[in-house]
Write an enzyme that holds these catalytic residues in place. Structure first.
Site, PDB file in Angstrom:
ATOM      1  N   SER A 149     -40.988 -13.078  32.434  1.00  0.00           N
ATOM      2  CA  SER A 149     -41.217 -12.598  31.072  1.00  0.00           C
ATOM      3  C   SER A 149     -42.429 -13.297  30.490  1.00  0.00           C
ATOM      4  O   SER A 149     -42.667 -14.488  30.768  1.00  0.00           O
ATOM      5  CB  SER A 149     -40.001 -12.881  30.195  1.00  0.00           C
ATOM      6  N   TYR A 163     -33.704 -18.161  26.875  1.00  0.00           N
ATOM      7  CA  TYR A 163     -34.205 -17.111  27.770  1.00  0.00           C
ATOM      8  C   TYR A 163     -35.608 -17.441  28.252  1.00  0.00           C
ATOM      9  O   TYR A 163     -35.909 -17.361  29.448  1.00  0.00           O
ATOM     10  CB  TYR A 163     -34.198 -15.781  27.029  1.00  0.00           C
TER      11      TYR A 163
END
Length: 254
Positions: A149, A163
């Protein structure tokens, strides 16, 4: 003599039933891959993806398991080998964000689950895949793509720091694996999407997050799943034969 079927790449895609996983499956099927698609729930979704990929000429198998179950994760590659005879590619796509919000509002239990699914499960899958692919263990080489990501590079303050941290860990693992196993024929790379229009935001409690963030993206829009799939397809293709340890940012310029 090698048959036409035996010559086709065989790729595992975790979370292959929707979103980015679905787009990757459809792209790889069009590119000539046979596929093992894993999913946790919503069997109808993955069956629909498999049907479309079969229509494109791919052999497709489906396997249900929960990434949080690391013992089950360890059986995915061996099961793919049993069904196809070999595995040439692995895409660690499935993952979770945890709830979107300030860091202090989250729980350590949720963060532990994020790391279990986003880091430990891919680690288990990479171990199995490399053990099968590595030329010093009798394998024929292969390629792994870990879906990371853009958050790994900026920390995702006020959004989902755990995350982001899990994806940074995935990046570091991928870099280390690329260096350790490049000599035995295994390429390892990451693709890092920016904000992309998928259901992962709804699962985190913010279904409108992609459009809310568009103004902060240089291209002024969220990404679409097929735009991520193109980068994955490149890394699994012969065109990427000298690409390992790379991280392709698909972030709209952010």
């Amino acid at each position: 003599m090698t048959s036409h079927v035996d010559a086709r790449p065989v790729t595992i895609i975790t979370g292959g039933g929707r979103g980015i996983g679905r787009a990757i499956a459809e792209r790889l099927a069009a590119d000539g891959h046979d596929l093992l698609l894993t999913y946790r729930e919503r069997a109808g979704d993955v069956e629909a993806v498999a049907s479309g990929c079969r229509d494109a000429g791919a052999r497709v198998e489906i396997l249900q398991f929960d990434l949080a179950d690391l013992d089950a994760a360890a059986e995915v590659v061996p099961e793919a080998v049993r069904r196809f005879g070999r595995v040439t590619g692995l895409v660690n796509n499935a993952g979770i964000t945890g709830l979107i919000g300030p860091f202090l509002d989250g729980s350590i239990e949720e963060s532990e689950l994020v790391f279990r699914i986003n880091v430990l499960a891919p680690m288990v899958l990479c171990r199995s895949a490399i053990a099968h692919m590595a030329t010093d263990r009798g394998g024929q080489g292969g390629a792994i793509v870990n879906i990371s990501s853009g958050a790994a590079t900026h920390g995702a303050a006020n959004t989902y720091i755990p995350y982001a941290a899990s994806k940074a860990a995935l990046n570091t693992m991928s870099m280390g694996l690329a260096k350790e196993f490049g000599p035995v024929g295994v390429r390892v790379n990451t693709v890092s999407p920016g904000t992309t229009r998928t259901e992962i935001h709804a699962a985190a409690g913010r279904p409108n997050a992609p459009d809310e963030r568009a103004g902060n993206i240089p291209m002024r829009r969220p990404g679409e799943p097929h735009e991520i799939a193109g980068a994955v397809a490149y890394l699994l293709s012969p065109d990427a034969s000298y690409t390992s340890g790379a991280d392709i940012l698909v972030t709209g310029g952010k």
